[in-house]
Write an enzyme that holds these catalytic residues in place. Structure first.
Site, PDB file in Angstrom:
ATOM      1  N   ASN A   1      -9.602  -4.642  12.350  1.00 56.82           N
ATOM      2  CA  ASN A   1      -8.796  -5.664  13.016  1.00 56.82           C
ATOM      3  C   ASN A   1      -7.682  -4.929  13.750  1.00 56.82           C
ATOM      4  O   ASN A   1      -6.713  -4.491  13.135  1.00 56.82           O
ATOM      5  CB  ASN A   1      -8.227  -6.633  11.964  1.00 56.82           C
TER       6      ASN A   1
ATOM      7  N   LYS B   1      -5.582  -6.102  15.732  1.00 54.86           N
ATOM      8  CA  LYS B   1      -4.399  -6.962  15.954  1.00 54.86           C
ATOM      9  C   LYS B   1      -3.942  -6.815  17.409  1.00 54.86           C
ATOM     10  O   LYS B   1      -4.775  -6.644  18.292  1.00 54.86           O
ATOM     11  CB  LYS B   1      -3.307  -6.644  14.929  1.00 54.86           C
TER      12      LYS B   1
ATOM     13  N   HIS C   1      -6.552 -15.454   9.356  1.00 51.10           N
ATOM     14  CA  HIS C   1      -5.753 -14.289   8.977  1.00 51.10           C
ATOM     15  C   HIS C   1      -4.347 -14.756   8.598  1.00 51.10           C
ATOM     16  O   HIS C   1      -3.822 -15.688   9.199  1.00 51.10           O
ATOM     17  CB  HIS C   1      -5.699 -13.276  10.134  1.00 51.10           C
TER      18      HIS C   1
ATOM     19  N   GLU D   1      -1.563 -13.658   9.280  1.00 55.84           N
ATOM     20  CA  GLU D   1      -0.598 -13.648  10.390  1.00 55.84           C
ATOM     21  C   GLU D   1      -0.764 -14.900  11.250  1.00 55.84           C
ATOM     22  O   GLU D   1       0.201 -15.415  11.805  1.00 55.84           O
ATOM     23  CB  GLU D   1      -0.774 -12.361  11.214  1.00 55.84           C
TER      24      GLU D   1
ATOM     25  N   GLU E   1      -7.075 -10.765   1.435  1.00 58.03           N
ATOM     26  CA  GLU E   1      -5.982  -9.919   1.908  1.00 58.03           C
ATOM     27  C   GLU E   1      -4.667 -10.399   1.296  1.00 58.03           C
ATOM     28  O   GLU E   1      -4.033 -11.321   1.846  1.00 58.03           O
ATOM     29  CB  GLU E   1      -5.879  -9.981   3.432  1.00 58.03           C
TER      30      GLU E   1
ATOM     31  N   GLY F   1       0.014  -4.049   5.735  1.00 60.16           N
ATOM     32  CA  GLY F   1       0.939  -3.258   6.539  1.00 60.16           C
ATOM     33  C   GLY F   1       2.138  -2.740   5.766  1.00 60.16           C
ATOM     34  O   GLY F   1       3.103  -2.266   6.359  1.00 60.16           O
TER      35      GLY F   1
ATOM     36  N   SER G   1      -3.508  -2.411   3.504  1.00 60.53           N
ATOM     37  CA  SER G   1      -3.179  -0.988   3.334  1.00 60.53           C
ATOM     38  C   SER G   1      -4.342  -0.171   2.789  1.00 60.53           C
ATOM     39  O   SER G   1      -4.160   0.750   1.991  1.00 60.53           O
ATOM     40  CB  SER G   1      -1.939  -0.822   2.435  1.00 60.53           C
TER      41      SER G   1
HETATM   42  P1  13P Z   1      -3.351  -3.133   7.156  1.00 61.41           P
HETATM   43  O1  13P Z   1      -4.623  -2.399   6.888  1.00 61.41           O
HETATM   44  O2  13P Z   1      -2.566  -2.575   8.312  1.00 61.41           O
HETATM   45  O3  13P Z   1      -2.535  -3.310   5.913  1.00 61.41           O
HETATM   46  O4  13P Z   1      -3.765  -4.612   7.645  1.00 61.41           O
HETATM   47  C1  13P Z   1      -4.690  -5.316   6.912  1.00 61.41           C
HETATM   48  C2  13P Z   1      -5.078  -6.512   7.694  1.00 61.41           C
HETATM   49  O5  13P Z   1      -4.292  -7.411   7.893  1.00 61.41           O
HETATM   50  C3  13P Z   1      -6.428  -6.535   8.274  1.00 61.41           C
HETATM   51  O6  13P Z   1      -6.725  -7.787   8.776  1.00 61.41           O
END
Ligand code: 13P
Length: 255
Positions: free
Chosen positions: A9, A11, A97, A99, A169, A175, A215
């Site tokens: 992803n 983003k 997601h 976010e 997640e 992150g 992460s």
């Molecule tokens: P990270 O791997 O940067 O923690 O993000 C995970 C994520 O949100 C994947 O959709």
């Protein structure tokens, strides 16, 4: 047998040329995949056509998108429909997601409509679930995630669920560099599988892929993917660097 999947992803990262370079680097170093061991790359919308062309020559690597609108067409300025995604060769769409839930106010009811759009346009859903830190601290994460699954997915038939992948997640791990321990990941993945078994039966539950996200890195991927109910990962930051993403893919292949 359920598939192992590692999905990138991206983003809101990488300009068009940077995306092309990353996929080119992945192409040059991609280990051998198989029918049951797949990779998905979900770049921003603006990169989809370019990435589709690049992925056409890499076996078992599929194109993903990060979102879609809940209606099929109409006066929704700035939005992208599932049908448009399908017309650019997208195979997987990430829905729900954290976010999107957090910054764009997407709730489980809206996400259920997006899930329907993706499936009715012959694509696969990667449905995200996961709890914030305060829920984890209150030890109510199981019921929290269960509600996300029930409201977002359980209107589907068992046949429709075949085209759904679940990504767990935990928000506190995204992150932050703070990965869930393999025990925490396994416990939640087993819970998710049992919730699906209760609704759809043991066979359906045994065949659904459940990915871990948060992460995930080459250094912890092997331990996470060794868990019985972890079938791969949804990767953010580490998917933006070819060597790190390949390291995670290699861990999936070996798991
Ligand atoms: P990270 O791997 O940067 O923690 O993000 C995970 C994520 O949100 C994947 O959709």
């Amino acid at each position: 047998m359920r598939k192992k999947i590692v999905a990138a992803n991206w983003k809101m990262n990488l300009k068009l040329a940077e995306g092309a370079e990353l996929v080119n680097d992945l192409y040059n170093t991609m280990p051998a995949l198989s029918n049951n061991c797949n990779v998905v790359i979900a770049p921003p919308y603006t990169h989809l056509l370019q990435t589709a062309t690049q992925l056409a020559v890499i076996d078992h690597v599929y194109l993903g998108a990060q979102n879609c609108h809940h209606e099929s067409s109409g006066a929704y300025t700035g939005e992208i429909s599932a049908g448009m995604l399908r017309s650019t060769e997208v195979d997987y769409v990430i829905i729900g997601h954290s976010e999107r839930r957090q910054y764009f106010g997407e709730d489980n009811e809206l996400l259920a409509r997006k899930v329907n759009q993706v499936l009715s346009n012959s694509m696969n859903v990667i449905y995200c679930c996961g709890e914030p830190l305060e829920i984890r601290d209150a030890h109510t994460q199981n019921i929290y995630v269960e509600q996300q699954l029930k409201k977002g997915l359980f209107h589907l038939s068992a046949e429709q669920l075949i085209d759904v992948v679940i990504a767990y997640e935990p928000i506190w791990a995204i992150g932050t560099g703070r990965t869930a321990t393999s025990t925490q990941a396994q416990d939640m993945h087993a819970h998710i599988r049992s919730v699906i078994a209760d609704q759809y039966g043991a066979d359906v539950a045994a065949n659904i892929s459940i990915l871990y996200g948060g992460s995930c890195k080459p250094s912890n991927a092997a331990e996470l993917f060794a868990c019985a109910d972890v079938d791969g990962g949804l990767i953010g930051g580490a998917s933006l660097k070819a060597d790190e993403f390949i390291g995670i893919i290699s861990a999936m292949i070996k798991s």
